[in-house]
Structure formats: structure tokens, C-alpha cells
Design a protein around this motif. Structure first.
Motif, short mmCIF file in Angstrom:
data_model
loop_
_atom_site.label_atom_id
_atom_site.label_comp_id
_atom_site.label_asym_id
_atom_site.label_seq_id
_atom_site.Cartn_x
_atom_site.Cartn_y
_atom_site.Cartn_z
N VAL A 182 -55.75 56.50 -132.57
CA VAL A 182 -54.84 56.11 -133.64
C VAL A 182 -55.57 55.30 -134.72
O VAL A 182 -55.38 55.52 -135.92
CB VAL A 182 -53.63 55.33 -133.08
N LEU A 183 -56.42 54.38 -134.30
CA LEU A 183 -57.20 53.60 -135.27
C LEU A 183 -58.19 54.49 -136.00
O LEU A 183 -58.35 54.39 -137.22
CB LEU A 183 -57.92 52.43 -134.60
N ILE A 184 -58.88 55.34 -135.27
CA ILE A 184 -59.83 56.26 -135.91
C ILE A 184 -59.10 57.11 -136.95
O ILE A 184 -59.57 57.25 -138.09
CB ILE A 184 -60.54 57.14 -134.85
N ASP A 185 -57.95 57.66 -136.59
CA ASP A 185 -57.18 58.48 -137.52
C ASP A 185 -56.77 57.67 -138.76
O ASP A 185 -56.80 58.18 -139.89
CB ASP A 185 -55.94 59.06 -136.85
N ALA A 186 -56.37 56.42 -138.56
CA ALA A 186 -55.95 55.58 -139.70
C ALA A 186 -57.12 55.34 -140.65
O ALA A 186 -56.96 55.40 -141.88
CB ALA A 186 -55.39 54.25 -139.20
N LEU A 187 -58.29 55.07 -140.11
CA LEU A 187 -59.48 54.87 -140.96
C LEU A 187 -59.83 56.16 -141.70
O LEU A 187 -60.12 56.14 -142.90
CB LEU A 187 -60.66 54.39 -140.13
N LEU A 188 -59.81 57.28 -140.99
CA LEU A 188 -60.16 58.55 -141.60
C LEU A 188 -59.14 58.99 -142.65
O LEU A 188 -59.48 59.74 -143.57
CB LEU A 188 -60.32 59.63 -140.53
N ALA A 189 -57.92 58.52 -142.53
CA ALA A 189 -56.87 58.89 -143.49
C ALA A 189 -57.02 58.17 -144.83
O ALA A 189 -56.40 58.58 -145.81
CB ALA A 189 -55.50 58.60 -142.89
N CYS A 212 -65.12 53.44 -148.89
CA CYS A 212 -65.41 52.58 -147.73
C CYS A 212 -64.11 51.95 -147.25
O CYS A 212 -63.32 51.45 -148.06
CB CYS A 212 -66.40 51.50 -148.16
N ALA A 213 -63.89 51.98 -145.94
CA ALA A 213 -62.69 51.37 -145.37
C ALA A 213 -63.00 50.79 -143.99
O ALA A 213 -63.81 51.33 -143.25
CB ALA A 213 -61.57 52.40 -145.25
N CYS A 214 -62.35 49.67 -143.70
CA CYS A 214 -62.44 49.05 -142.38
C CYS A 214 -61.16 48.26 -142.17
O CYS A 214 -60.26 48.29 -142.99
CB CYS A 214 -63.68 48.16 -142.27
N TRP A 216 -68.12 59.71 -142.77
CA TRP A 216 -68.81 59.18 -141.61
C TRP A 216 -68.06 57.97 -141.07
O TRP A 216 -67.68 57.08 -141.83
CB TRP A 216 -70.24 58.77 -141.97
N LEU A 217 -67.86 57.94 -139.77
CA LEU A 217 -67.28 56.79 -139.10
C LEU A 217 -68.43 56.03 -138.44
O LEU A 217 -69.20 56.61 -137.67
CB LEU A 217 -66.28 57.24 -138.03
N ILE A 218 -68.56 54.75 -138.75
CA ILE A 218 -69.62 53.90 -138.20
C ILE A 218 -68.98 53.03 -137.13
O ILE A 218 -68.03 52.29 -137.41
CB ILE A 218 -70.26 53.02 -139.29
N VAL A 219 -69.52 53.10 -135.91
CA VAL A 219 -68.91 52.44 -134.76
C VAL A 219 -69.98 51.69 -133.95
O VAL A 219 -71.06 52.23 -133.73
CB VAL A 219 -68.23 53.50 -133.85
N PRO A 220 -69.65 50.49 -133.47
CA PRO A 220 -70.58 49.78 -132.58
C PRO A 220 -70.45 50.29 -131.15
O PRO A 220 -69.38 50.77 -130.74
CB PRO A 220 -70.12 48.33 -132.68
N VAL A 221 -71.50 50.17 -130.39
CA VAL A 221 -71.50 50.65 -129.00
C VAL A 221 -70.60 49.82 -128.10
O VAL A 221 -70.17 50.29 -127.05
CB VAL A 221 -72.94 50.72 -128.45
N ASP A 222 -70.26 48.61 -128.51
CA ASP A 222 -69.55 47.69 -127.62
C ASP A 222 -68.06 47.58 -127.94
O ASP A 222 -67.46 46.52 -127.79
CB ASP A 222 -70.20 46.31 -127.66
N PRO A 230 -65.02 49.07 -136.76
CA PRO A 230 -65.51 50.34 -137.27
C PRO A 230 -65.27 50.44 -138.78
O PRO A 230 -64.41 49.75 -139.34
CB PRO A 230 -64.70 51.38 -136.51
N MET A 231 -66.04 51.33 -139.41
CA MET A 231 -65.98 51.48 -140.85
C MET A 231 -66.13 52.95 -141.20
O MET A 231 -66.93 53.66 -140.58
CB MET A 231 -67.12 50.67 -141.47
#
Length: 182
Positions: free
Chosen positions: A98-105, A110-112, A85-91, A119-120
Motif C-alpha cells: 500500500v505504501l509502495i503504491d502510494a509513492l508510485l502514484a 521526487c516523493a517520500c 525508481w523506488l529507492i528503499v533501504p535494506v532495513d 523510501p523515495m
């Protein structure tokens, strides 16, 4: 790629420092809420759960309002099936693929990004749900994303490459700066 993943879009806050509902601020052809929902779907989220009373996107109203992002996550925990799960703020409208992919990789629970709670990425299972529930039931500063991340031994990505993508808005001045970067 990183396989199947889902997202939680945090959009239930009071936006007290902004003075108006951040989720409804105009962005592109819609609002921050619709933009961020679209970004998550376009970058590969199989499912997006919106935290907050947002009927237009099937949002999940907070049962216990004013408990912050950690309270919202703890309330959602029983709905979050096992997986990534990727946790993201609305703002955070400049959030990049690229950042999303880095976190998911990452492969940790838990990673941020260093110095940023969101995002986390969370890898949800029964143990993580139990930690979320415990921390979500606490009061004050003990109910925080920081406490969750410390409990789960968060992995931090370096912040330097992601400064632009991590811009968010909590105040009218932040909002004005964010608009100039868009």
C-alpha cells in the motif's frame, strides 16, 4: 496501477550503529537482504539493483565507499535508465504494498513520506542524473538525500498512515522492537 517501475535496494552501508551487517540479519526464511529483494520483486519492480558488494544478488559494489546513501545513488545514477525508481533501504522489512503504491502514484519528480528520507520515488532523466551527480560529489552533510530532495522539490506524503511500514533498524534496540512487530 502505476505502470512500469524499478528499484534500488540500498544495502552497502557499514551498519556501524548496529554493530553487525544489517543486510545479513535473519528475517523470515532468509536475511533482510533477500527479504527486501523479494518484496520489491513481488510488489511489481521490473528490475532491482542492489547497491553494495552483495554477490548473491548481483550487487553493485561502491566505487567510493563510506559516502552514504546519496553517494551510493550518485554512483549508480549512470546505470539507472529513464523512468520511475523506488529507492528503499535494506532495513525496512515491514514496507507494505500500500505504501509502495502510494509513492508510485505520485506524479512529481521526487516523493517520500514526511519526516522520512526513504523510501523515495525518483523519476529519473538526464536532469535528475545531473542533480544526483552534483550532490553525490559534495562532502559531508551537503552530500545527503535531504539535499537531493530539496533540489528536486520533493512531494511529501503524510506519515500517519505508514508508521508501521516505515520502521527500520539502526541499533540493536531498533532491531528488537522491529522483531516484535513482525
Amino acid at each position: 496501477m502505476t505502470g512500469s517501475w524499478c528499484a534500488v535496494l540500498l544495502a552497502g552501508g557499514r551498519s556501524s550503529r548496529m554493530g553487525t551487517d544489517k543486510a545479513m540479519l535473519p528475517w523470515g526464511d532468509g536475511t533482510l537482504l533477500t527479504h527486501m529483494h523479494d518484496v520489491l520483486r513481488a510488489t511489481g519492480a521490473d528490475r532491482v539493483i542492489v547497491s553494495g558488494d552483495r554477490p548473491a544478488v548481483d550487487g553493485v559494489p561502491d566505487v567510493l565507499p563510506d559516502t552514504g546513501p546519496m553517494g551510493a545513488l550518485a554512483q549508480l545514477a549512470p546505470r539507472l535508465e529513464d523512468g520511475t525508481w523506488l529507492i528503499v533501504p535494506v532495513d525496512m522489512p515491514l514496507l507494505s504494498q500500500v505504501l509502495i503504491d502510494a509513492l508510485l502514484a505520485t506524479r512529481t519528480t521526487c516523493a517520500c513520506v514526511e519526516d522520512h528520507m526513504l523510501p523515495m520515488v525518483l523519476r529519473i532523466n538526464d536532469g535528475v542524473r545531473a542533480v544526483m551527480s552534483d550532490i553525490g560529489s559534495r562532502s559531508g552533510r551537503e552530500r545527503s538525500l535531504r539535499a537531493l530532495q530539496q533540489s528536486l522539490r520533493v512531494e511529501h506524503l503524510p506519515a500517519a498512515p505508514w508508521q508501521r511500514a516505515l520502521r527500520n533498524c539502526n541499533t540493536p534496540d531498533d532491531w528488537a522492537t522491529l522483531q516484535t512487530l513482525a
